[in-house]
Design an enzyme around this catalytic site. Structure first.
Site, PDB file in Angstrom:
ATOM      1  N   ASP A   1      28.578  69.413 113.746  1.00  0.00           N
ATOM      2  CA  ASP A   1      29.488  69.450 112.599  1.00  0.00           C
ATOM      3  C   ASP A   1      29.844  68.074 112.066  1.00  0.00           C
ATOM      4  O   ASP A   1      31.013  67.784 111.793  1.00  0.00           O
ATOM      5  CB  ASP A   1      30.752  70.263 112.945  1.00  0.00           C
ATOM      6  CG  ASP A   1      30.447  71.742 113.068  1.00  0.00           C
ATOM      7  OD1 ASP A   1      30.096  72.349 112.042  1.00  0.00           O
ATOM      8  OD2 ASP A   1      30.536  72.293 114.184  1.00  0.00           O
TER       9      ASP A   1
ATOM     10  N   TRP B   1      33.088  84.697 112.086  1.00  0.00           N
ATOM     11  CA  TRP B   1      32.343  84.054 113.181  1.00  0.00           C
ATOM     12  C   TRP B   1      33.133  84.252 114.468  1.00  0.00           C
ATOM     13  O   TRP B   1      34.356  84.077 114.487  1.00  0.00           O
ATOM     14  CB  TRP B   1      32.149  82.550 112.933  1.00  0.00           C
ATOM     15  CG  TRP B   1      31.502  81.924 114.148  1.00  0.00           C
ATOM     16  CD1 TRP B   1      30.184  82.008 114.502  1.00  0.00           C
ATOM     17  CD2 TRP B   1      32.155  81.171 115.189  1.00  0.00           C
ATOM     18  NE1 TRP B   1      29.980  81.361 115.702  1.00  0.00           N
ATOM     19  CE2 TRP B   1      31.164  80.844 116.140  1.00  0.00           C
ATOM     20  CE3 TRP B   1      33.473  80.760 115.421  1.00  0.00           C
ATOM     21  CZ2 TRP B   1      31.449  80.110 117.311  1.00  0.00           C
ATOM     22  CZ3 TRP B   1      33.764  80.026 116.570  1.00  0.00           C
ATOM     23  CH2 TRP B   1      32.756  79.707 117.501  1.00  0.00           C
TER      24      TRP B   1
ATOM     25  N   ASP C   1      24.855  78.930 108.670  1.00  0.00           N
ATOM     26  CA  ASP C   1      25.446  77.609 108.890  1.00  0.00           C
ATOM     27  C   ASP C   1      24.312  76.653 109.216  1.00  0.00           C
ATOM     28  O   ASP C   1      23.474  76.939 110.088  1.00  0.00           O
ATOM     29  CB  ASP C   1      26.459  77.707 110.044  1.00  0.00           C
ATOM     30  CG  ASP C   1      27.187  76.400 110.300  1.00  0.00           C
ATOM     31  OD1 ASP C   1      26.508  75.367 110.470  1.00  0.00           O
ATOM     32  OD2 ASP C   1      28.429  76.406 110.356  1.00  0.00           O
TER      33      ASP C   1
ATOM     34  N   HIS D   1      23.422  75.943 112.814  1.00  0.00           N
ATOM     35  CA  HIS D   1      23.320  77.060 113.750  1.00  0.00           C
ATOM     36  C   HIS D   1      21.913  77.516 114.076  1.00  0.00           C
ATOM     37  O   HIS D   1      21.695  78.652 114.482  1.00  0.00           O
ATOM     38  CB  HIS D   1      24.119  78.251 113.218  1.00  0.00           C
ATOM     39  CG  HIS D   1      25.594  78.058 113.341  1.00  0.00           C
ATOM     40  ND1 HIS D   1      26.499  79.090 113.273  1.00  0.00           N
ATOM     41  CD2 HIS D   1      26.329  76.945 113.559  1.00  0.00           C
ATOM     42  CE1 HIS D   1      27.733  78.624 113.423  1.00  0.00           C
ATOM     43  NE2 HIS D   1      27.644  77.319 113.583  1.00  0.00           N
TER      44      HIS D   1
ATOM     45  N   ASP E   1      24.807  71.439 117.105  1.00  0.00           N
ATOM     46  CA  ASP E   1      25.737  71.896 116.063  1.00  0.00           C
ATOM     47  C   ASP E   1      26.986  71.025 116.095  1.00  0.00           C
ATOM     48  O   ASP E   1      28.075  71.489 116.396  1.00  0.00           O
ATOM     49  CB  ASP E   1      26.085  73.368 116.328  1.00  0.00           C
ATOM     50  CG  ASP E   1      27.089  73.917 115.330  1.00  0.00           C
ATOM     51  OD1 ASP E   1      27.033  73.518 114.159  1.00  0.00           O
ATOM     52  OD2 ASP E   1      27.932  74.741 115.733  1.00  0.00           O
TER      53      ASP E   1
ATOM     54  N   LYS F   1      24.611  82.446 115.048  1.00  0.00           N
ATOM     55  CA  LYS F   1      24.527  81.137 115.706  1.00  0.00           C
ATOM     56  C   LYS F   1      23.477  81.179 116.805  1.00  0.00           C
ATOM     57  O   LYS F   1      23.243  82.230 117.411  1.00  0.00           O
ATOM     58  CB  LYS F   1      25.907  80.791 116.278  1.00  0.00           C
ATOM     59  CG  LYS F   1      26.020  79.384 116.828  1.00  0.00           C
ATOM     60  CD  LYS F   1      27.466  78.929 116.870  1.00  0.00           C
ATOM     61  CE  LYS F   1      27.529  77.514 117.445  1.00  0.00           C
ATOM     62  NZ  LYS F   1      28.787  76.861 117.198  1.00  0.00           N
TER      63      LYS F   1
ATOM     64  N   HIS G   1      27.160  77.813 105.123  1.00  0.00           N
ATOM     65  CA  HIS G   1      28.073  76.812 105.660  1.00  0.00           C
ATOM     66  C   HIS G   1      27.325  75.492 105.653  1.00  0.00           C
ATOM     67  O   HIS G   1      26.419  75.287 106.457  1.00  0.00           O
ATOM     68  CB  HIS G   1      28.520  77.179 107.081  1.00  0.00           C
ATOM     69  CG  HIS G   1      29.741  78.036 107.093  1.00  0.00           C
ATOM     70  ND1 HIS G   1      30.414  78.392 108.236  1.00  0.00           N
ATOM     71  CD2 HIS G   1      30.447  78.587 106.060  1.00  0.00           C
ATOM     72  CE1 HIS G   1      31.467  79.135 107.921  1.00  0.00           C
ATOM     73  NE2 HIS G   1      31.501  79.266 106.607  1.00  0.00           N
TER      74      HIS G   1
ATOM     75  N   ASP H   1      31.394  73.303 106.125  1.00  0.00           N
ATOM     76  CA  ASP H   1      31.871  73.550 107.489  1.00  0.00           C
ATOM     77  C   ASP H   1      31.489  72.394 108.404  1.00  0.00           C
ATOM     78  O   ASP H   1      30.362  72.337 108.900  1.00  0.00           O
ATOM     79  CB  ASP H   1      31.311  74.874 108.029  1.00  0.00           C
ATOM     80  CG  ASP H   1      31.903  75.202 109.401  1.00  0.00           C
ATOM     81  OD1 ASP H   1      32.921  74.589 109.773  1.00  0.00           O
ATOM     82  OD2 ASP H   1      31.349  76.067 110.105  1.00  0.00           O
TER      83      ASP H   1
ATOM     84  N   GLU I   1      28.513  85.550 110.383  1.00  0.00           N
ATOM     85  CA  GLU I   1      27.861  84.261 110.659  1.00  0.00           C
ATOM     86  C   GLU I   1      27.176  84.256 112.020  1.00  0.00           C
ATOM     87  O   GLU I   1      27.799  84.464 113.055  1.00  0.00           O
ATOM     88  CB  GLU I   1      28.912  83.136 110.593  1.00  0.00           C
ATOM     89  CG  GLU I   1      28.319  81.750 110.810  1.00  0.00           C
ATOM     90  CD  GLU I   1      29.365  80.646 110.681  1.00  0.00           C
ATOM     91  OE1 GLU I   1      30.564  80.953 110.508  1.00  0.00           O
ATOM     92  OE2 GLU I   1      28.970  79.469 110.788  1.00  0.00           O
TER      93      GLU I   1
HETATM   94  C1  RNT Z   1      31.320  77.797 114.424  1.00  0.00           C
HETATM   95  C2  RNT Z   1      31.135  78.295 113.041  1.00  0.00           C
HETATM   96  C3  RNT Z   1      32.388  78.611 112.274  1.00  0.00           C
HETATM   97  C4  RNT Z   1      33.481  77.595 112.451  1.00  0.00           C
HETATM   98  C5  RNT Z   1      34.680  77.799 111.556  1.00  0.00           C
HETATM   99  C6  RNT Z   1      35.845  76.992 111.981  1.00  0.00           C
HETATM  100  O1  RNT Z   1      30.174  77.373 114.998  1.00  0.00           O
HETATM  101  O2  RNT Z   1      30.360  77.384 112.328  1.00  0.00           O
HETATM  102  O3  RNT Z   1      32.071  78.789 110.933  1.00  0.00           O
HETATM  103  O4  RNT Z   1      33.013  76.306 112.286  1.00  0.00           O
HETATM  104  O5  RNT Z   1      34.970  79.135 111.466  1.00  0.00           O
HETATM  105 ZN    ZN Z   2      30.097  77.775 110.242  1.00  0.00          ZN
END
Ligand code: RNT
Ligand code: ZN
Length: 419
Positions: free
Chosen positions: A296, A185, A259, A262, A294, A228, A286, A326, A226
């Site tokens: 997290d 990513w 993810d 994302h 996003d 986004k 993820h 993640d 990955e």
């Molecule tokens: C960021 C991505 C990525 C990170 C990690 C730390 O938006 O989700 O995967 O969260 O690599």
């Molecule tokens: Zn991620």
């Protein structure tokens, strides 16, 4: 009633719906979740004593005390977390978590030897290792562009880093005799509208082709990219968008990493699984929880997660979907955050495995929408927790809420002593 008695009753209840609980548990037993090391220290890493997350694309909020300050503390915290999660799992490392022994090792200098102690530790703990290049929190990422940077020397730096990271991952796979997944990513993007989108994406494509021109044994390494939609500081333009990486993964035969944070908040990640798996041999997920963006947040047993696991199981794709966590929440005990997310993910998989799919499909085949919906609704009342508790007990981890006290004790005796 004992755990065993509750389990026997639950088995009966599921059997009435045509579900074989023992078969479901046998499948769950083999599921490996990749725990993200970066939840333990807010994506800081060990490059310098005061390393912290910086740059665009991702952000950590909160300052709950007790985060891991060094490699030993992180390992201790992880061991505690694994002891509270049923099953045998994996660890997902980022390149900034090397054992650098106080030396300044820049990203284009990382080597397998900086991760040897992780391999030893993983072996002792029976864990497989996954890996990630770290293309953020670095002066050469501060412009917002890494692999798509207009400056060829910056691109070269990050290409070199990513190639080395893939080699480190392949080394993990070889040493531990379990394939390692390397995920890429990058934070590349811009806050405001960019005129040269095509040229920027063309540069990313060129860098990626260089990175993946390095041939590594696919028994040791799986490669994922990955995508986004947007990030903080990259609201108007993300170079590695979904379309970009979907095309890339399809044409280069790599894994696509989805993810859960994302995509547009109303977009279903679950619904992407069955489409993508018609064209791609494997996916990486993820598992995350976005709240409005996003963000997290720590993963919980919510509708999105349940729908995703249902889709994976309904597509008979547990063997094709690599599951990694993640998220990073610095507002709560970080060991507790790992355990909540891992247990929620496993519980969602178990629930999906226990779905009365045969009966629901029968109605579907006959075109009886009412029957299908009724089955799915009634299934929500089946005694999932009795099966889950039995599984936790059988795997030797605390049952029900008992693990909460274990985290509290650990915080009191270990984490609270960290300044
Ligand atoms: C960021 C991505 C990525 C990170 C990690 C730390 O938006 O989700 O995967 O969260 O690599
Ligand atoms: Zn991620």
């Amino acid at each position: 009633m004992s755990i065993q008695q509750r389990f026997e009753q639950a088995k009966q209840a599921y059997a009435e719906w045509g579900v074989d609980v023992d078969a479901a548990l046998a499948v769950l037993n083999d599921v490996q979740i990749s725990l993200h090391c970066w939840q333990g220290d807010d994506v800081g890493g060990f490059e310098t004593p005061d390393s912290s997350l910086s740059g665009g694309g991702i952000q950590v909020t909160g300052n709950y005390p007790g985060k891991a300050r060094n490699i030993d503390e992180l390992r201790g915290d992880l061991e505690k977390a694994y002891s509270l999660i049923p099953g045998q799992h994996r660890l997902n490392l980022h390149a900034i978590y090397g054992d650098f022994e106080g030396k300044k090792i820049d990203r284009d200098q990382v080597e397998p030897k900086h991760f040897r102690s992780w391999v030893d530790w993983a072996r002792v703990n029976g864990l497989a290792l996954d890996f990630n290049a770290t293309c953020f929190s670095h002066p050469l990422a501060s412009s917002g562009y890494t692999l798509s940077n207009a400056d060829p020397s910056v691109r070269e730096f990050w290409v070199e880093h990513a190639k080395r990271c893939r080699e480190i991952g392949a080394g993990f796979g070889k040493a531990l005799k379990q394939r390692s997944n390397h995920n890429l990513w990058i934070p590349d993007g811009a806050k405001d509208n960019v005129v040269s989108r095509y040229a920027t994406r063309e540069r990313l494509l060129g860098s990626l082709d260089e990175i993946y021109s390095l041939q590594l044994d696919s028994r040791n390494l799986g490669d994922a990219v990955e995508c986004k939609l947007f990030g903080i500081g990259s609201e108007a333009f993300v170079v590695g968008s979904h379309e970009f990486y979907m095309g890339y993964a399809l044409s280069r035969k790599l894994m696509l990493c989805l993810d859960m944070g994302h995509f547009h908040p109303t977009e279903s990640v679950a619904d992407k699984v069955s489409s993508l798996l018609l064209y791609l041999p494997e996916l990486l997920i993820h598992v995350s929880r976005g709240v409005r963006w996003d963000s997290d947040h720590v993963v919980t047993l919510g509708d999105d997660l349940r729908a995703l696991m249902q889709e994976i199981v309904r597509s008979d794709a547990l063997g094709k979907v690599n599951i990694a966590l993640d998220y990073f929440d610095a507002e709560m005990n970080r060991v507790g955050a790992w355990v909540i997310g891992s247990r929620a993910t496993l519980k969602a998989i178990l629930e999906a495995l226990l779905e009365p799919a045969v009966i629901a499909r029968k109605y579907e085949t006959k075109g009886q929408a009412f029957g299908r919906l009724a089955v799915l609704e009634e299934a929500k009342n089946l005694p999932l927790s009795d099966v889950w508790d039995y599984f936790c007990d059988a795997k030797g981890v605390p049952v029900g809420k008992d693990w909460i006290g274990a985290v509290e004790d650990y915080e009191k005796s270990v984490q609270s002593k960290r300044s």
